[in-house]
Design a protein around this motif. Sequence first.
Motif: not given
Length: 211
Positions: A8-16, A55-60, A200-210
């Motif tokens: 997720l960090l690699s995706l955020e850095a490559r393509d926000p 995530i595969g878009k990091v390779g495009i 990821t650290p960007l949204i750390a502390g928030a539980s993954l929820a709907v």
Amino acid sequence: MSAINQLLLSLEARDPGTYRHSKRTARFAAALARDLGMRKARVEMICVAGLLHDIGKVGIPDSILHKPGLLSPEEWAVMCGHSEIGAAMVERAGLGEIANWILHLHERFDGLGYPDGLSGESIPRESRLLHATDTLEAMTSQRPYRSAALVDDALAALEEGAGSQLDPLFAPRLASLVRGGGLRVADEETTYAGLTVPMTPLIAGASLAVV
């Protein structure tokens, strides 16, 4: 968990932009899975798949990934490779089942999708669910080459695509969920209460929820 965060960090850095799209797709997918009565563990896996599905878009190449206009047929063929690239990355992270869902997310119910031209129920159920939510997110988001569709228009398009591009159960069920207030498409909230997927650290502390 560390591998998921690194991806997720690699995706955020490559393509926000794709990272934001993936978070919304994950929220939509988890909401639909819960509405369908899936078990919590399965909902969590679907949510992770939504986060990682592009995530595969990091390779495009940037020239294709960030092109402001429509892609040429040759460029589109390269872009379609992101499913296989992403599936391979997620497989190496030890998430084999999720990797398979990501690989087949862009298959169409009528068999005209990619990469393998699967059709109907030969497409993994979770891939079909994710395809519907990915489509809704894409239609309701601003893109460099077009404006976001109005929610009502996007929901009508979902229903029109049921049985051709999209699963005939999941697409109308998703539209009904939005119309009934069970999913707020315009809500940019990125927390996912009730799930225990690592963030990821960007949204750390928030539980993954709907929401």
